[in-house]
Design a protein around this motif. Structure first.
Motif, PDB file in Angstrom:
ATOM      1  N   HIS A  59      13.101  19.452 -32.575  1.00 46.39           N
ATOM      2  CA  HIS A  59      13.375  18.299 -31.717  1.00 46.39           C
ATOM      3  C   HIS A  59      13.084  17.011 -32.481  1.00 46.39           C
ATOM      4  O   HIS A  59      12.474  17.024 -33.547  1.00 46.39           O
ATOM      5  CB  HIS A  59      12.575  18.371 -30.415  1.00 46.39           C
ATOM      6  CG  HIS A  59      11.090  18.139 -30.538  1.00 46.39           C
ATOM      7  ND1 HIS A  59      10.237  18.998 -31.188  1.00 46.39           N
ATOM      8  CD2 HIS A  59      10.305  17.129 -30.070  1.00 46.39           C
ATOM      9  CE1 HIS A  59       8.996  18.541 -31.120  1.00 46.39           C
ATOM     10  NE2 HIS A  59       9.011  17.405 -30.458  1.00 46.39           N
ATOM     11  N   THR A  60      13.584  15.911 -31.932  1.00 42.98           N
ATOM     12  CA  THR A  60      13.457  14.594 -32.535  1.00 42.98           C
ATOM     13  C   THR A  60      13.024  13.616 -31.455  1.00 42.98           C
ATOM     14  O   THR A  60      13.404  13.763 -30.291  1.00 42.98           O
ATOM     15  CB  THR A  60      14.804  14.149 -33.139  1.00 42.98           C
ATOM     16  OG1 THR A  60      15.311  15.188 -33.978  1.00 42.98           O
ATOM     17  CG2 THR A  60      14.656  12.880 -33.952  1.00 42.98           C
ATOM     18  N   ALA A  61      12.240  12.625 -31.820  1.00 40.95           N
ATOM     19  CA  ALA A  61      11.778  11.628 -30.856  1.00 40.95           C
ATOM     20  C   ALA A  61      11.909  10.234 -31.450  1.00 40.95           C
ATOM     21  O   ALA A  61      11.881  10.054 -32.675  1.00 40.95           O
ATOM     22  CB  ALA A  61      10.325  11.898 -30.455  1.00 40.95           C
ATOM     23  N   GLY A  62      12.060   9.241 -30.576  1.00 43.32           N
ATOM     24  CA  GLY A  62      12.177   7.866 -31.037  1.00 43.32           C
ATOM     25  C   GLY A  62      11.586   6.890 -30.041  1.00 43.32           C
ATOM     26  O   GLY A  62      11.527   7.167 -28.838  1.00 43.32           O
ATOM     27  N   THR A  63      11.142   5.754 -30.555  1.00 43.38           N
ATOM     28  CA  THR A  63      10.697   4.649 -29.699  1.00 43.38           C
ATOM     29  C   THR A  63      11.791   3.579 -29.680  1.00 43.38           C
ATOM     30  O   THR A  63      12.584   3.466 -30.616  1.00 43.38           O
ATOM     31  CB  THR A  63       9.387   4.037 -30.212  1.00 43.38           C
ATOM     32  OG1 THR A  63       9.530   3.697 -31.606  1.00 43.38           O
ATOM     33  CG2 THR A  63       8.237   5.025 -30.054  1.00 43.38           C
ATOM     34  N   ARG A  64      11.812   2.792 -28.588  1.00 42.94           N
ATOM     35  CA  ARG A  64      12.859   1.794 -28.421  1.00 42.94           C
ATOM     36  C   ARG A  64      12.263   0.419 -28.123  1.00 42.94           C
ATOM     37  O   ARG A  64      11.081   0.292 -27.763  1.00 42.94           O
ATOM     38  CB  ARG A  64      13.820   2.222 -27.308  1.00 42.94           C
ATOM     39  CG  ARG A  64      14.433   3.590 -27.559  1.00 42.94           C
ATOM     40  CD  ARG A  64      15.563   3.953 -26.619  1.00 42.94           C
ATOM     41  NE  ARG A  64      15.149   4.090 -25.226  1.00 42.94           N
ATOM     42  CZ  ARG A  64      15.885   4.695 -24.287  1.00 42.94           C
ATOM     43  NH1 ARG A  64      17.070   5.201 -24.594  1.00 42.94           N
ATOM     44  NH2 ARG A  64      15.452   4.776 -23.047  1.00 42.94           N
ATOM     45  N   THR A  65      13.076  -0.606 -28.277  1.00 40.41           N
ATOM     46  CA  THR A  65      12.604  -1.982 -28.127  1.00 40.41           C
ATOM     47  C   THR A  65      12.172  -2.320 -26.712  1.00 40.41           C
ATOM     48  O   THR A  65      11.466  -3.309 -26.499  1.00 40.41           O
ATOM     49  CB  THR A  65      13.694  -2.984 -28.573  1.00 40.41           C
ATOM     50  OG1 THR A  65      14.932  -2.660 -27.920  1.00 40.41           O
ATOM     51  CG2 THR A  65      13.886  -2.944 -30.073  1.00 40.41           C
ATOM     52  N   ASP A  66      12.588  -1.520 -25.726  1.00 40.13           N
ATOM     53  CA  ASP A  66      12.144  -1.771 -24.357  1.00 40.13           C
ATOM     54  C   ASP A  66      10.816  -1.100 -24.048  1.00 40.13           C
ATOM     55  O   ASP A  66      10.367  -1.087 -22.900  1.00 40.13           O
ATOM     56  CB  ASP A  66      13.211  -1.323 -23.348  1.00 40.13           C
ATOM     57  CG  ASP A  66      13.510   0.163 -23.433  1.00 40.13           C
ATOM     58  OD1 ASP A  66      12.922   0.862 -24.290  1.00 40.13           O
ATOM     59  OD2 ASP A  66      14.346   0.639 -22.637  1.00 40.13           O
ATOM     60  N   GLY A  67      10.172  -0.525 -25.081  1.00 43.07           N
ATOM     61  CA  GLY A  67       8.872   0.113 -24.901  1.00 43.07           C
ATOM     62  C   GLY A  67       8.946   1.571 -24.481  1.00 43.07           C
ATOM     63  O   GLY A  67       7.906   2.234 -24.363  1.00 43.07           O
ATOM     64  N   SER A  68      10.139   2.083 -24.284  1.00 40.46           N
ATOM     65  CA  SER A  68      10.293   3.479 -23.882  1.00 40.46           C
ATOM     66  C   SER A  68      10.294   4.386 -25.107  1.00 40.46           C
ATOM     67  O   SER A  68      10.461   3.939 -26.244  1.00 40.46           O
ATOM     68  CB  SER A  68      11.591   3.672 -23.094  1.00 40.46           C
ATOM     69  OG  SER A  68      12.716   3.392 -23.919  1.00 40.46           O
ATOM     70  N   ALA A  69      10.119   5.684 -24.872  1.00 40.44           N
ATOM     71  CA  ALA A  69      10.236   6.697 -25.911  1.00 40.44           C
ATOM     72  C   ALA A  69      11.113   7.817 -25.376  1.00 40.44           C
ATOM     73  O   ALA A  69      11.001   8.201 -24.204  1.00 40.44           O
ATOM     74  CB  ALA A  69       8.869   7.228 -26.317  1.00 40.44           C
TER      75      ALA A  69
END
Length: 276
Positions: A59-69
């Protein structure tokens, strides 16, 4: 050499059989095995970009500019079910392990989801006035650096991978990484501590040349990659697939890199561009 349509990568990662990168336009590219959807990057909402990425077993995970993951790929143990943070709180880092995921919030708290058979999701309680600043996830163990430069580890300890070494006086940890059964930490004095399984020599950190320090470290299944301050790359441990054969090693054409990542049995590096 990781460039794409004149874009560079700000981060690169490697999982068991796949790789990925955060590009400088805030998008993520993934490639390699995709049997669990680990390379199917989710679409971004309008005006939102990715800020971080981590690759786990499947699996892969990422963070985003809106503070979500967000996480995608195999979700048999809930490793992709990263909860929405509280109002006003956002995620800053993610670490994808074998079957679990860690997500660091901007208030210094770690959220852990997924398989917990070995206690890898049981985040230790912080001492007063401290918070977490860095995270890493192995197959079934987890590591985190606290704001005082100390390091804690929890989960599977069959090979001593959670037995954190004692630091010399005045030295702190500043970055942490994990392989399947070994752990790695970059110190403020430019040295690397390595512990846990040494089945293939993956914790035998090579001595440094004069006037050079380590700048980054990454752990694969049973190999380790390190970037030095002069841009050269060291690699050691299991080499059944050539994962420690650094291009041009020992010659004037040796690889010069800006980013490194270690996967199951492969290695990824962003090469310094001519004229850069």
């Amino acid at each position: 050499n990781l460039t794409f349509a004149n874009m560079n990568y700000d981060m690169i990662v490697a999982g068991r059989w796949h790789s990925g990168g955060l590009r400088d336009d805030g998008t993520i590219a993934c490639w390699g095995r995709n049997d669990e959807g680990q390379c199917n990057v989710p679409s971004l909402p309008a005006g939102v970009f990715f800020t971080g990425i981590s690759a786990g077993g499947w699996h892969t995970a990422g963070t985003r500019t809106d503070g979500s993951a967000v996480a995608w790929g195999r979700n048999t143990d809930g490793q992709c079910n990263i909860p929405t943070p509280p109002e006003g709180i956002g995620y800053t880092l993610v670490a994808a392990g074998g079957y679990h995921t860690l997500a660091l919030r901007n208030d210094g708290i770690i959220v852990a989801v997924g398989q917990n058979y070995q206690g890898q999701c049981n985040v230790p309680t912080l001492p007063p006035n401290l918070h977490y600043i860095d995270i890493a996830a192995g197959l079934q163990h987890s590591l985190a650096i606290r704001s005082d430069g100390s390091l804690v580890a929890w989960g599977l300890n069959t090979d001593g991978q959670t037995n954190v070494p004692t630091l010399p006086a005045g030295v702190m940890y500043e970055h942490v990484a994990a392989g399947l059964f070994h752990s790695l930490a970059l110190r403020t004095d430019g040295l690397i501590d390595a512990w846990g399984s040494n089945s293939d020599g993956q914790t035998n950190v090579p001595p440094l040349p004069p006037f050079v320090h380590y700048a980054a470290v990454a752990g694969g299944a049973a190999h380790t990659i390190a970037l030095m301050t002069d841009g050269s790359v060291n690699a050691w441990g299991r080499n059944v697939e050539g994962q420690t054969n650094v291009p041009g090693a020992g010659s004037v054409d040796a690889l010069q890199a800006t980013l490194i990542a270690a996967g199951g049995n492969h290695t990824v590096a962003q090469q310094v561009q001519e004229g850069a």
